[in-house]
Design an enzyme around this catalytic site. Structure first.
Site, PDB file in Angstrom:
ATOM      1  N   ALA A 168       1.351   7.870 -27.653  1.00 58.47           N
ATOM      2  CA  ALA A 168       1.498   7.220 -28.374  1.00 58.47           C
ATOM      3  C   ALA A 168       2.278   5.564 -28.262  1.00 58.47           C
ATOM      4  CB  ALA A 168       2.687   7.776 -29.853  1.00 58.47           C
TER       5      ALA A 168
ATOM      6  N   GLY B  10       3.204   2.585 -24.474  1.00 59.50           N
ATOM      7  CA  GLY B  10       3.122   2.367 -23.284  1.00 59.50           C
ATOM      8  C   GLY B  10       1.929   2.586 -22.484  1.00 59.50           C
TER       9      GLY B  10
ATOM     10  N   ASP C  50       2.798  13.735 -28.606  1.00 60.76           N
ATOM     11  CA  ASP C  50       3.692  12.841 -28.635  1.00 60.76           C
ATOM     12  C   ASP C  50       4.772  13.353 -29.689  1.00 60.76           C
ATOM     13  OD1 ASP C  50       5.622  10.365 -28.326  1.00 60.76           O
ATOM     14  OD2 ASP C  50       4.000   9.359 -27.263  1.00 60.76           O
TER      15      ASP C  50
ATOM     16  N   ASP D 171       7.932  18.097 -29.652  1.00 57.53           N
ATOM     17  CA  ASP D 171       9.356  17.589 -29.020  1.00 57.53           C
ATOM     18  C   ASP D 171       9.232  18.124 -27.600  1.00 57.53           C
ATOM     19  OD1 ASP D 171      11.545  16.786 -28.051  1.00 57.53           O
ATOM     20  OD2 ASP D 171      12.850  17.269 -29.814  1.00 57.53           O
ATOM     21  N   LEU D 172       8.902  17.548 -26.641  1.00 58.95           N
ATOM     22  CA  LEU D 172       8.863  18.422 -25.385  1.00 58.95           C
ATOM     23  C   LEU D 172      10.419  18.716 -24.565  1.00 58.95           C
ATOM     24  CD1 LEU D 172       5.677  16.159 -23.732  1.00 58.95           C
ATOM     25  CD2 LEU D 172       5.841  18.447 -24.881  1.00 58.95           C
TER      26      LEU D 172
ATOM     27  N   GLY E  44       7.659  10.479 -20.982  1.00 59.43           N
ATOM     28  CA  GLY E  44       9.137  10.466 -20.339  1.00 59.43           C
ATOM     29  C   GLY E  44       9.947   9.643 -20.951  1.00 59.43           C
TER      30      GLY E  44
ATOM     31  N   SER F  28       7.740   8.115 -10.410  1.00 61.04           N
ATOM     32  CA  SER F  28       8.249   6.747 -10.612  1.00 61.04           C
ATOM     33  C   SER F  28       8.680   6.288  -8.984  1.00 61.04           C
ATOM     34  CB  SER F  28       9.534   6.865 -11.448  1.00 61.04           C
ATOM     35  OG  SER F  28      10.308   5.885 -11.063  1.00 61.04           O
TER      36      SER F  28
ATOM     37  N   TYR G 196      17.535  10.649 -13.838  1.00 59.32           N
ATOM     38  CA  TYR G 196      16.260   9.971 -14.023  1.00 59.32           C
ATOM     39  C   TYR G 196      15.499  10.320 -12.480  1.00 59.32           C
ATOM     40  CZ  TYR G 196      12.085   7.166 -14.650  1.00 59.32           C
ATOM     41  OH  TYR G 196      10.829   6.548 -14.855  1.00 59.32           O
TER      42      TYR G 196
ATOM     43  N   LYS H  33      12.230  12.849 -11.683  1.00 61.58           N
ATOM     44  CA  LYS H  33      11.171  12.431 -10.948  1.00 61.58           C
ATOM     45  C   LYS H  33      10.825  12.996  -9.601  1.00 61.58           C
ATOM     46  CE  LYS H  33       9.472  10.012 -14.840  1.00 61.58           C
ATOM     47  NZ  LYS H  33       8.394  10.102 -15.092  1.00 61.58           N
TER      48      LYS H  33
HETATM   49  P1  NAI Z   1       7.042   4.564 -23.189  1.00 62.43           P
HETATM   50  O1  NAI Z   1       8.429   4.789 -23.755  1.00 62.43           O
HETATM   51  O2  NAI Z   1       6.097   3.309 -23.813  1.00 62.43           O
HETATM   52  O3  NAI Z   1       6.297   5.955 -23.517  1.00 62.43           O
HETATM   53  C1  NAI Z   1       6.638   7.124 -23.312  1.00 62.43           C
HETATM   54  C2  NAI Z   1       6.127   8.234 -24.252  1.00 62.43           C
HETATM   55  O4  NAI Z   1       6.622   9.406 -24.094  1.00 62.43           O
HETATM   56  C3  NAI Z   1       6.479   7.701 -25.710  1.00 62.43           C
HETATM   57  O5  NAI Z   1       5.575   7.578 -26.693  1.00 62.43           O
HETATM   58  C4  NAI Z   1       7.424   8.506 -26.084  1.00 62.43           C
HETATM   59  O6  NAI Z   1       7.695   8.857 -27.804  1.00 62.43           O
HETATM   60  C5  NAI Z   1       7.170   9.904 -25.468  1.00 62.43           C
HETATM   61  N1  NAI Z   1       8.155  10.756 -25.268  1.00 62.43           N
HETATM   62  C6  NAI Z   1       9.639  10.624 -25.003  1.00 62.43           C
HETATM   63  N2  NAI Z   1      10.418  11.647 -25.382  1.00 62.43           N
HETATM   64  C7  NAI Z   1       9.348  12.696 -25.701  1.00 62.43           C
HETATM   65  C8  NAI Z   1       9.712  14.049 -26.128  1.00 62.43           C
HETATM   66  N3  NAI Z   1      10.864  14.587 -26.245  1.00 62.43           N
HETATM   67  N4  NAI Z   1       8.452  14.738 -26.561  1.00 62.43           N
HETATM   68  C9  NAI Z   1       7.199  14.188 -26.702  1.00 62.43           C
HETATM   69  N5  NAI Z   1       7.144  12.835 -26.390  1.00 62.43           N
HETATM   70  C10 NAI Z   1       8.072  12.132 -25.804  1.00 62.43           C
HETATM   71  O7  NAI Z   1       7.123   4.641 -21.575  1.00 62.43           O
HETATM   72  P2  NAI Z   1       6.196   4.337 -20.459  1.00 62.43           P
HETATM   73  O8  NAI Z   1       6.744   3.158 -19.683  1.00 62.43           O
HETATM   74  O9  NAI Z   1       4.810   4.037 -20.726  1.00 62.43           O
HETATM   75  O10 NAI Z   1       6.447   5.488 -19.556  1.00 62.43           O
HETATM   76  C11 NAI Z   1       5.184   6.407 -19.136  1.00 62.43           C
HETATM   77  C12 NAI Z   1       5.639   7.348 -18.008  1.00 62.43           C
HETATM   78  O11 NAI Z   1       6.028   6.353 -16.822  1.00 62.43           O
HETATM   79  C13 NAI Z   1       7.206   7.993 -18.223  1.00 62.43           C
HETATM   80  O12 NAI Z   1       7.097   9.098 -17.639  1.00 62.43           O
HETATM   81  C14 NAI Z   1       7.924   7.089 -17.524  1.00 62.43           C
HETATM   82  O13 NAI Z   1       9.169   7.941 -16.933  1.00 62.43           O
HETATM   83  C15 NAI Z   1       7.016   6.470 -16.197  1.00 62.43           C
HETATM   84  N6  NAI Z   1       7.498   5.426 -15.619  1.00 62.43           N
HETATM   85  C16 NAI Z   1       7.799   4.228 -16.258  1.00 62.43           C
HETATM   86  C17 NAI Z   1       8.053   3.090 -15.605  1.00 62.43           C
HETATM   87  C18 NAI Z   1       8.271   1.765 -16.575  1.00 62.43           C
HETATM   88  O14 NAI Z   1       8.775   0.967 -15.647  1.00 62.43           O
HETATM   89  N7  NAI Z   1       7.817   1.638 -17.702  1.00 62.43           N
HETATM   90  C19 NAI Z   1       8.455   2.942 -14.322  1.00 62.43           C
HETATM   91  C20 NAI Z   1       8.177   4.260 -13.518  1.00 62.43           C
HETATM   92  C21 NAI Z   1       7.876   5.277 -14.456  1.00 62.43           C
END
Ligand code: NAI
Length: 284
Positions: free
Chosen positions: A10, A12, A32, A41-42, A71, A116, A157, A161
């Site tokens: 949903a 990023g 999501d 809810d994961l 994440g 990450s 965190y 990872k």
């Molecule tokens: P984001 O916050 O835009 O998207 C993450 C998604 O995970 C969201 O839609 C959120 O609702 C979902 N989520 C979170 N907790 C949840 C739960 N309990 N159950 C189900 N869904 C859940 O984040 P982004 O940046 O797109 O991150 C994607 C992945 O990349 C993550 O694993 C993050 O740790 C990793 N990452 C991100 C970086 C960044 O700078 N944005 C850097 C390195 C890794």
């Protein structure tokens, strides 16, 4: 056209992956908290079980690939520590365990797990945090970082990872994964401009650290470009990619650790092969 499961669909980078896969004509089953085909809810055992079952039933038992992007970021807060372990680690490995047979059924499936570059650029992550997560014990992992006080979240965190990346590397080469035609790899982004990073930048103490962090090419990464990497790692180009951790981080990992990797294999790892070689020579 293939059927793909995408967690974190949903927002990023997960969202950007969904856009690309659907534009190419594939079927995507998003997972999501809300705004996805499967709401789950994961962070809870029931949520992870529901995600496994619901995706399997929608995919009719066959998945061409999976992207594990759900994440949570390292935003401070003691209440978030268990969530970092349960979403970032268990939310990947329990789903993959549950989907393995469906991935194997596709014959040539690809899996991309979001790691990450915090895995190699965060100093002093306790080994016992990683060990506890790899054994599935989130509470123990949380106890192991509490002494870091307000720095506990970045430790948890990075620990989550590291654990998930190691889980991938340990499993990718086995007969259950490589041997079952499943290519399991990690994409390790640096700071990418998504809602997750925006949240970190809205916390002044976090923002200062992030903006000072060395990124040799400068700036932040783009979610769409990272999604392009994911799509590439889901394609036939990845047939020979197995257990790799692909860093797309503007050079931070190379900046901090230019000589840490690649490294020769430890002799101890080669002992079983040396023994086989000696037996082979003896039988001739
Ligand atoms: P984001 O916050 O835009 O998207 C993450 C998604 O995970 C969201 O839609 C959120 O609702 C979902 N989520 C979170 N907790 C949840 C739960 N309990 N159950 C189900 N869904 C859940 O984040 P982004 O940046 O797109 O991150 C994607 C992945 O990349 C993550 O694993 C993050 O740790 C990793 N990452 C991100 C970086 C960044 O700078 N944005 C850097 C390195 C890794």
């Amino acid at each position: 056209m293939g059927v793909y499961a995408v967690t974190g669909s949903a927002s990023g980078m997960g969202r950007a992956v969904v856009d690309r896969l659907t534009a190419a004509g594939h079927t995507v089953i998003g997972v999501d908290l809300a705004g996805a085909e499967v709401a789950a809810d994961l962070s809870t055992h029931e949520g992870r079980r529901h995600a496994v079952q619901e995706v399997l039933s929608r995919a009719a038992g066959k998945l061409d690939g999976a992207v594990l992007a759900a994440g949570m970021g390292p935003v401070p807060g003691a209440e978030r520590l268990p969530l970092l372990g349960s979403v970032n680690y268990l939310g990947v490995v329990e789903l993959l365990d549950g989907w393995r047979a469906a991935l194997s059924a596709a014959g040539n499936a690809k899996v991309v797990v979001f790691g990450s570059n915090s895995t190699t650029t965060t100093p002093a992550v306790p080994r016992r945090t990683v060990k506890a997560l790899l054994s599935g014990d989130v509470d123990k992992a949380v106890r192991s970082v509490r002494l870091f006080g307000k720095h506990a979240a970045p430790m948890m965190y990075a620990g989550s990872k590291i654990a998930v990346s190691r889980w991938v590397r340990r499993h990718a080469t086995t007969k259950d994964w490589a041997g079952a035609g499943i290519r399991l790899n990690v994409l390790a982004p640096g700071a990418i401009m998504t809602p997750l990073l925006e949240k970190q930048l809205s916390t002044p103490s976090e923002a200062k650290l992030i903006r000072r962090f060395p990124v040799p090419v400068g700036g932040f990464g783009d979610a769409g470009q990272l999604a392009d990497w994911v799509v590439f790692m889901l394609s036939d180009a990845a047939d020979f990619l197995c257990g790799s951790v692909v860093f797309v981080d503007g050079g931070s990992d190379a900046y901090f650790r230019p000589d840490s990797w690649p490294n020769p294999v430890p002799i101890s790892r080669l002992v079983p092969y040396a023994w086989r070689f000696l037996r082979y020579r003896g039988n001739r």
